[in-house]
Scaffold this motif. Structure first.
Motif, PDB file in Angstrom:
ATOM      1  N   THR A 112       0.952  -1.134  -0.002  1.00 55.59           N
ATOM      2  CA  THR A 112       0.038  -0.034   0.179  1.00 55.59           C
ATOM      3  C   THR A 112       0.900   1.205   0.040  1.00 55.59           C
ATOM      4  O   THR A 112       2.040   1.250   0.592  1.00 55.59           O
ATOM      5  CB  THR A 112      -0.898   0.063   1.323  1.00 55.59           C
ATOM      6  N   VAL A 113       0.518   2.433  -0.737  1.00 55.46           N
ATOM      7  CA  VAL A 113       1.341   3.419  -0.701  1.00 55.46           C
ATOM      8  C   VAL A 113       0.480   4.591  -0.018  1.00 55.46           C
ATOM      9  O   VAL A 113      -0.816   4.751  -0.209  1.00 55.46           O
ATOM     10  CB  VAL A 113       1.476   4.040  -2.097  1.00 55.46           C
ATOM     11  N   GLU A 114       1.088   5.523   0.746  1.00 56.98           N
ATOM     12  CA  GLU A 114       0.549   6.625   1.117  1.00 56.98           C
ATOM     13  C   GLU A 114       1.724   7.873   1.382  1.00 56.98           C
ATOM     14  O   GLU A 114       2.669   7.593   1.251  1.00 56.98           O
ATOM     15  CB  GLU A 114       0.282   6.396   3.143  1.00 56.98           C
ATOM     16  N   TRP A 115       0.975   9.154   1.225  1.00 59.81           N
ATOM     17  CA  TRP A 115       1.905  10.282   0.901  1.00 59.81           C
ATOM     18  C   TRP A 115       1.505  11.176   2.070  1.00 59.81           C
ATOM     19  O   TRP A 115       0.296  11.492   2.811  1.00 59.81           O
ATOM     20  CB  TRP A 115       1.219  11.054  -0.277  1.00 59.81           C
ATOM     21  N   PHE A 116       2.485  11.928   2.415  1.00 62.27           N
ATOM     22  CA  PHE A 116       2.540  12.875   3.745  1.00 62.27           C
ATOM     23  C   PHE A 116       3.278  14.313   3.097  1.00 62.27           C
ATOM     24  O   PHE A 116       4.084  13.945   2.346  1.00 62.27           O
ATOM     25  CB  PHE A 116       3.343  12.262   4.930  1.00 62.27           C
ATOM     26  N   LYS A 117       2.857  15.156   3.759  1.00 64.85           N
ATOM     27  CA  LYS A 117       3.529  16.451   3.454  1.00 64.85           C
ATOM     28  C   LYS A 117       4.093  16.993   4.605  1.00 64.85           C
ATOM     29  O   LYS A 117       3.576  17.094   5.672  1.00 64.85           O
ATOM     30  CB  LYS A 117       2.540  17.531   2.657  1.00 64.85           C
ATOM     31  N   GLY A 118       5.292  17.410   4.496  1.00 73.78           N
ATOM     32  CA  GLY A 118       5.872  18.346   5.746  1.00 73.78           C
ATOM     33  C   GLY A 118       6.765  17.408   6.672  1.00 73.78           C
ATOM     34  O   GLY A 118       6.752  16.209   6.476  1.00 73.78           O
ATOM     35  N   ALA A 119       7.567  18.104   7.304  1.00 73.88           N
ATOM     36  CA  ALA A 119       8.468  17.274   8.421  1.00 73.88           C
ATOM     37  C   ALA A 119       7.542  16.560   9.301  1.00 73.88           C
ATOM     38  O   ALA A 119       7.948  15.801  10.056  1.00 73.88           O
ATOM     39  CB  ALA A 119       9.202  18.283   9.015  1.00 73.88           C
ATOM     40  N   LYS A 120       6.289  17.155   9.809  1.00 77.41           N
ATOM     41  CA  LYS A 120       5.433  16.657  10.643  1.00 77.41           C
ATOM     42  C   LYS A 120       4.799  15.526  10.396  1.00 77.41           C
ATOM     43  O   LYS A 120       4.147  14.945  11.110  1.00 77.41           O
ATOM     44  CB  LYS A 120       4.378  17.912  11.245  1.00 77.41           C
ATOM     45  N   GLY A 121       4.755  15.198   9.140  1.00 75.12           N
ATOM     46  CA  GLY A 121       3.957  14.084   8.431  1.00 75.12           C
ATOM     47  C   GLY A 121       2.542  14.091   8.422  1.00 75.12           C
ATOM     48  O   GLY A 121       1.923  13.240   8.678  1.00 75.12           O
ATOM     49  N   SER A 122       1.971  15.441   8.203  1.00 74.57           N
ATOM     50  CA  SER A 122       0.693  15.453   8.135  1.00 74.57           C
ATOM     51  C   SER A 122       0.076  14.717   6.783  1.00 74.57           C
ATOM     52  O   SER A 122       0.528  14.778   5.594  1.00 74.57           O
ATOM     53  CB  SER A 122       0.070  16.670   7.919  1.00 74.57           C
ATOM     54  N   ALA A 123      -0.777  13.705   7.158  1.00 78.25           N
ATOM     55  CA  ALA A 123      -1.431  12.776   5.962  1.00 78.25           C
ATOM     56  C   ALA A 123      -2.126  13.730   5.038  1.00 78.25           C
ATOM     57  O   ALA A 123      -2.827  14.857   5.209  1.00 78.25           O
ATOM     58  CB  ALA A 123      -2.198  11.895   6.454  1.00 78.25           C
ATOM     59  N   LEU A 124      -2.144  13.394   3.738  1.00 73.89           N
ATOM     60  CA  LEU A 124      -2.687  14.233   2.801  1.00 73.89           C
ATOM     61  C   LEU A 124      -4.157  13.627   2.555  1.00 73.89           C
ATOM     62  O   LEU A 124      -4.513  12.500   2.800  1.00 73.89           O
ATOM     63  CB  LEU A 124      -1.973  13.815   1.499  1.00 73.89           C
ATOM     64  N   ARG A 125      -5.116  14.720   2.202  1.00 80.69           N
ATOM     65  CA  ARG A 125      -6.765  14.238   2.280  1.00 80.69           C
ATOM     66  C   ARG A 125      -6.806  14.229   0.787  1.00 80.69           C
ATOM     67  O   ARG A 125      -6.503  14.647  -0.184  1.00 80.69           O
ATOM     68  CB  ARG A 125      -7.387  15.467   2.941  1.00 80.69           C
ATOM     69  N   GLU A 126      -8.136  13.263   0.688  1.00 77.80           N
ATOM     70  CA  GLU A 126      -8.320  12.996  -0.581  1.00 77.80           C
ATOM     71  C   GLU A 126      -9.287  13.928  -1.237  1.00 77.80           C
ATOM     72  O   GLU A 126      -9.403  13.768  -2.564  1.00 77.80           O
ATOM     73  CB  GLU A 126      -9.224  11.618  -0.554  1.00 77.80           C
ATOM     74  N   ASP A 127      -9.608  14.895  -0.850  1.00 79.77           N
ATOM     75  CA  ASP A 127     -10.504  16.073  -1.381  1.00 79.77           C
ATOM     76  C   ASP A 127      -9.407  16.900  -2.278  1.00 79.77           C
ATOM     77  O   ASP A 127      -9.993  17.704  -2.857  1.00 79.77           O
ATOM     78  CB  ASP A 127     -11.317  16.965  -0.411  1.00 79.77           C
ATOM     79  N   ILE A 128      -8.336  17.069  -2.016  1.00 75.51           N
ATOM     80  CA  ILE A 128      -7.437  17.906  -2.797  1.00 75.51           C
ATOM     81  C   ILE A 128      -6.428  17.053  -3.870  1.00 75.51           C
ATOM     82  O   ILE A 128      -5.805  17.662  -4.685  1.00 75.51           O
ATOM     83  CB  ILE A 128      -6.521  18.669  -1.793  1.00 75.51           C
ATOM     84  N   TYR A 129      -5.892  15.883  -3.209  1.00 80.34           N
ATOM     85  CA  TYR A 129      -5.208  15.075  -4.028  1.00 80.34           C
ATOM     86  C   TYR A 129      -5.581  13.706  -4.869  1.00 80.34           C
ATOM     87  O   TYR A 129      -6.646  13.383  -4.262  1.00 80.34           O
ATOM     88  CB  TYR A 129      -3.919  14.859  -3.123  1.00 80.34           C
TER      89      TYR A 129
END
Length: 1167
Positions: free
Chosen positions: A460-477
């Motif tokens: 499974t693949v998961e994406w995060f943004k930034g050093a704090k590792g906030s998970a990306l939301r599906e409404d934008i990405y």
């Protein structure tokens, strides 16, 4: 809830949880890293139908990859091909590619056959397509004797080509012995089979070298057929006939084509006149974007044909005598093609999966499965697989389930073969995309961040943004199946670091990527539409705004191609300039701005205009006596519509080489009905006019000579005037040759006295425009007429005009001349008119002669200058302006006619009264002293009477240009010098001086002068200057300045500490007059300023109040600065000023302030 990728589809949750994707075993086209064990995969192979050049070595390609690296073997015609036994065959190292060396020995035909390559390792075997090897062939034409073909004009003809059968088929074309292609047209064209078709022959088709050529591209050879001779008999052409088809034959035919190919339908018809071909589809419409017409619409082509293009197509041949139809039934078949080809499958032990092989075709293909190159029916049994038609289902696979499966789909038109492996692996996740990849994206565009991965089971693949590792939301990405993260609309705040995380039960892998968002490149100043005249210069501008971190390149295109390599095109920064513009330069110019991330473009059209090309093909029709119709063909308007045509004519009989304006017509007309005159040899030309200008004239039309006729007009400007008292001169404007209407042009001149009963006297003259009648009475009215005639007849009756015989000088002078003097410069003269009969001519008016005999104030006589005034018509009075006052004048009057003046009336004498004098000729002031000035003057140049006295007025002027009291003084008229006494010294005076007569005061003359300065006061100023320059005085002043500075510093310190300084208070209460004149702003001494020109005096100069400076001894005297000293003098010349301890600023006209002087300033004056 997380986002997952499910088998066959992507499921997006309705929640707002982190963006995650689960990838199952059914993803497409899995790429296994080459460092992992995997079955072979064919990566490159030769085409199925492989036509080789027999003059070169045969290379049969077969490349594959796998782990361990695969071994290769070949079959030929279905049996094992042992390459070791053939010395001409070698296999490339690490490859399955065969090289057959036939250039040294051997023949290509020996190796014809069907070849297949097998790539094998421990995990399975992959096989190539069946590769059919055939050498190309370019056979010669068979020798044949061709009889000449003889036809009558208008008959149809087919010249056969019948090229030899080659491999591949040759390209056919017709040429002559000089290797020039034979021209083709709607009448003559080449068919798809290579034959040359003539719908009807013409005499110019006669030739002996109709040659069909066949070009074999594979071997790069050209073969030619024996020349065919055609002779067309130039007899009466055959009778016209309706169309018939030369090919195809009959009314219907059938055509079969394979899906994806080009469908070519052909209809060629004969007939006289030549038929025209049209195409329709009976049960539908022709596809717009895929339909093309070739060979003068005789061939219909549809590209990328599909089953939907099946149906009935009709070609229609039509000429003036009839119409015929031919229907072609088209059936589109299809070799097998993929709907879904089987794809490689990577499974982990215990997983399930499937391979799908779904082809299509017409007829429907048959599917057969193979495993490792062996039909699956005879392969070893595998309990984990199950065959269900076009699908193989796998369940609970183990490592031994790894193999390569082949799907073969075939029908009568071909086959498809696909390899797909099943590879059973247990591998932790790995990310294949390089770490820390930098992505640069233009704002408001999609951003795609790659995360290629591998693992078994699939992670499974998961994406995060930034050093704090906030998970990306599906409404934008959006997360794609291959792990790529998509930001549909990247914004500036999308910049940052993104982390991709891949997980399966065997481990976790991470990778970071950086995203930068750049400003888009924009064209802020686009090129604009331009119209330029041929030979001119045009400039296009293209200004670009871009992200500061990107470097754009600007490229200019013309009609989407590179600019011509021509020095006339100049590219400079954001401009394109085209000089000496020609017709070929017209088109669309595009500015393209490129960066590494984006590109933008803007276009503008350039229209090259010019004056029109001249009209041509002038033709005269409908010839009549007085009209003809002219027609022409317009020339090219050069991109500027023609607004009008100008028609000009030349009369070569009367005015050869001279062109005249005939008429104008609108720019849409190409004919004009022209009105003509008799007996003119016309030729015409036409000039076209557009918004740019006039074209060159057309070629000259044919000549047209109109018939002669009597004149239709008479001479104009007929006059009768006598040149002598006893004659009558009759003149007229003759007709030109164009107006003569025929040969033998003459004029009938007629005259008689107006007041008599005489008959008309006539004379006929030619080639003249004047006739003189002699012996006439003086100035008698005559009736005159002039009529034109030629050899055909007379012009209409002419109009009668009145003239007069010659004039003579008047005989009588005007009587009763009277003079009324209005004032000293104006007089009015009256007289009685003379009798009309005595004038003996046309009355022009009366002329007054007058002159001044002498001035009453002058004793000597001057030269007499007579003046003349003429009064037009019958006036009996007139004014004499500009007379001199106090003068003696003489006047007489004469009558004037066209011949001249009559006798003068008796002289009348009158005198003008006195007037005011002019200003004195000069005024000057001499011998100035301290209290007196001497004035000298010259009398007025024009006293205009007897001078009675002079008036002198004068007044003083102070330093601010204010005027003092005015003194009025009367001086006897006989004086030219006067001394003014008791004046103030060093004072400027203004004088006003004028003369008087009994009539009043004359104009004044003015002057200014200054009295001199007292020398005693000048000496006092000098002594003060001397004191100021002494060393002891300078030292004293320096010590005082230093003491003041110290006191100021102490005061400043005390004040900052809160204390008070009593000395300062005393200074404020008792200001030192020695120091106050110092300027407050810059510490310098004040300056005088000149109120007129604002020129400052020398720095620090002052004049003491009790001294004056002698004029002759000082350059800085008050006299020199007379009007500029900002001060006032009292009556004895001393300066009126007050010393003041407190400085006050007063307004002054100059740039510097005027202050009251201090003793210190006074001591430093005139240094």
């Amino acid at each position: 809830m997380q986002i997952k990728i499910m088998p066959k589809k992507k499921c997006l949750s309705a929640g707002r949880g982190p963006l995650i994707v689960f990838l199952c075993q059914m993803i497409s086209a899995v790429e296994v890293p080459l460092d992992l064990v995997q079955p072979p995969t064919i990566t490159q192979q030769s085409p199925k139908d492989y036509i080789i050049d027999p003059r070169e070595n045969i290379v049969i390609q077969c490349e594959a990859k796998g782990k361990p690296p695969p071994s290769f073997s070949w079959t030929r015609n279905g049996t094992h091909f042992d390459i070791d036994k053939d010395p001409l065959v070698t296999m490339n190292p690490g490859s399955g590619t065969l090289v057959i060396n036939i250039m040294s020995e051997g023949k290509a035909e020996t190796y014809e056959g069907v070849y297949q390559c097998t790539a094998r390792n421990e995990r399975g075997a992959a096989i190539s397509n069946n590769i059919v090897i055939r050498p190309s062939r370019s056979p010669l034409w068979t020798k044949e004797k061709l009889e000449p073909m003889i036809l009558r004009n208008g008959q149809p003809l087919v010249l056969p080509c019948r090229p030899p059968i080659g491999l591949p088929p040759p390209i056919i074309f017709w040429m002559d012995n000089s290797f020039q292609r034979l021209p083709q047209s709607e009448r003559v064209s080449q068919g798809l089979n290579g034959d040359l078709y003539f719908s009807n022959v013409l005499p110019e088709d006669t030739r002996e070298d109709y040659i069909c050529y066949a070009r074999f591209n594979h071997t790069q050879t050209i073969q030619q057929k024996q020349p065919i001779s055609v002779k067309v008999i130039s007899a009466k052409p055959s009778r016209e006939r309706p169309p018939t088809f030369l090919t195809p034959e009959g009314n219907t035919s059938h055509k079969e084509e394979l899906r994806g190919n080009v469908l070519s339908l052909e209809c060629i018809a004969e007939g006289l006149p030549t038929p025209i071909i049209h195409w329709i589809k009976e049960d539908g419409t022709l596809p717009i974007n895929r339909t093309f017409y070739k060979n003068f619409r005789k061939t219909l082509q549809i590209i990328h044909v599909s089953e939907a293009d099946s149906g009935k197509y009709q070609c229609i041949a039509k000429n003036a005598l009839g119409v015929i139809h031919h229907t072609i039934s088209v059936t589109v078949k299809a070799a097998p093609y993929w709907i879904m080809a089987p794809r490689n499958l990577v499974l982990s032990p215990g997983e399930d999966g499937s391979l799908i092989c779904r082809p299509n075709g017409n007829p429907k293909p048959k599917i057969s499965w193979l495993t490792n190159g062996v039909p699956i029916e005879i392969a070893s049994d595998d309990p984990s697989r199950k065959i269900d038609g076009d699908t193989i289902i796998f369940s609970n696979v183990q490592e031994r389930s790894s193999a390569v499966y082949q799907c073969n789909a075939s029908n009568e038109y071909g086959y498809l073969l696909a390899n797909a492996f099943v590879n059973v692996l247990a591998e932790p996740p790995r990310i294949l995309t390089p770490a820390n990849t930098l992505y640069q994206v233009i704002a408001n565009r999609p951003a795609l961040l790659d995360c290629a991965f591998f693992g078994s089971p699939l992670p499974t693949v998961e994406w995060f943004k930034g050093a704090k590792g906030s998970a990306l939301r599906e409404d934008i990405y959006v997360l794609h199946e291959n792990g790529t993260l998509e930001i549909p609309v990247a914004q500036k705040d999308s910049t940052g670091t993104y982390t991709c995380v891949a997980r399966n039960k065997l481990g976790v892998a991470k990778n970071e990527a950086r995203l930068e968002i750049k400003d888009p490149t924009r064209i802020i100043k686009q090129p604009e539409y331009a119209v330029v005249q041929r030979g001119g210069t045009v400039s296009f501008e293209c200004k670009v705004k871009h992200d500061h971190t990107l470097i754009p390149t600007i490229m200019w295109l013309k009609d989407n191609r590179e600019l011509p390599d021509d020095r006339r095109f100049t590219v400079d920064k954001d401009h394109l300039e085209v000089a000496d513009v020609g017709d070929d330069d017209g088109g669309t110019y595009t500015c393209v701005a490129n960066t590494t991330l984006d590109n933008v473009s803007a276009s503008a059209v350039l229209s090259v205009v010019d004056v029109p090309n001249p009209p041509f093909d002038l033709e005269l029709t409908n010839h009549l006596n007085k009209s003809v119709q002219l027609s022409w063909t317009p020339g090219d308007d050069n991109n500027s519509p023609i607004t009008k045509f100008i028609i000009e004519y030349e009369d070569s009989m009367h005015e050869a080489g001279l062109w005249h304006h005939q008429t104008e017509v609108s720019g849409i007309q190409t004919t004009a009905q022209l009105k003509l005159s008799p007996y003119v040899n016309y030729s015409f030309r036409v000039v076209a006019v557009n918004g740019i200008g006039r074209s060159m004239p057309s070629e000259v039309s044919e000549h047209y000579l109109t018939k002669a006729a009597e004149p239709d007009k008479n001479p104009t400007t007929v006059e009768g005037l006598g040149s002598e008292p006893d004659n009558l001169v009759i003149t007229w404007k003759p007709l030109n040759g164009f107006e003569s209407n025929g040969p033998g042009l003459q004029y009938k001149v007629s005259w008689r006295q107006k007041d008599g009963d005489d008959e008309w006297t006539s004379v006929v003259v030619a080639n003249v425009s004047k006739y003189i009648v002699s012996g006439t009475p003086t100035f008698v009215p005559y009736l005159i007429k002039v009529q034109a005639l030629n050899d055909v007849g007379f012009a209409p009756e002419p109009a009668v005009v009145m003239g007069h015989s010659g004039e003579d000088l008047p005989m009588v002078a005007p009587g009763n001349v009277r003079v009324n003097v209005v004032n000293s410069t104006l007089a009015e003269v009256h007289w009685d008119p003379v009798p009309l009969k005595s004038i003996r001519g046309h009355l022009q008016g009366y002329r007054i002669y007058y002159w001044k005999a002498q001035s009453l104030s002058e004793r000597s006589k001057r030269h007499i200058e007579k003046k003349i005034l003429t009064f037009q018509g019958s006036k009996t009075h007139g004014m004499l302006p500009g007379l001199e006052p106090f003068s003696h004048y003489t006047v007489n009057v004469r009558v004037v006619n066209g011949k001249g003046e009559g006798p003068a009336s008796p002289d009348r004498v009158f005198n003008t009264p006195e007037g005011v004098p002019s200003a004195p000729s000069s005024l000057k002031v001499v011998n100035p002293t301290l209290d007196s000035l001497t004035l000298e003057w010259d009398p007025p140049s024009h006293p205009n009477g007897i001078l009675t006295e002079y008036t002198l007025k004068y007044q003083p002027i102070n330093s601010t240009h204010e005027l003092g009291p005015l003194v009025d003084l009367k001086i006897p008229a006989n004086k030219t010098r006067w001394i003014l006494k008791n004046l103030n010294f060093s004072t400027r005076y203004k004088f006003y001086f004028y003369a008087q007569t009994s009539a009043g005061s004359g104009s004044q003359i003015t002057e200014e002068a200054v009295t001199t300065v007292d020398e005693g006061k000048m000496a006092m100023a000098s002594r003060q200057v001397d004191i100021a320059t002494q060393g002891w005085f300078i030292g004293l002043m320096c010590a005082v300045a230093l003491l003041i500075l110290i006191l100021l510093i102490v005061c400043f310190i005390r004040r900052n500490k809160g204390g008070k300084y009593p000395v300062k208070e005393k200074e404020d209460a008792h200001a030192d007059p020695e120091i106050q004149p110092m300027k407050e702003d810059d510490g310098t001494f004040g300056e005088y300023s000149d109120a007129e020109d604002h020129k400052p005096l020398k720095k620090g100069s002052r004049t003491p109040s009790d001294r004056t400076v002698k004029k002759e001894d000082s350059d800085d005297s008050l006299v020199d600065y007379g009007e500029g000293v900002n001060g006032q003098f009292n009556e004895d010349g001393s300066f009126i000023g007050q010393y003041s301890g407190k400085k006050e600023k007063e307004p002054a006209e100059g740039n510097e302030s005027s202050e009251a002087p201090s003793p210190v300033n006074a001591m430093n004056s005139f240094v």
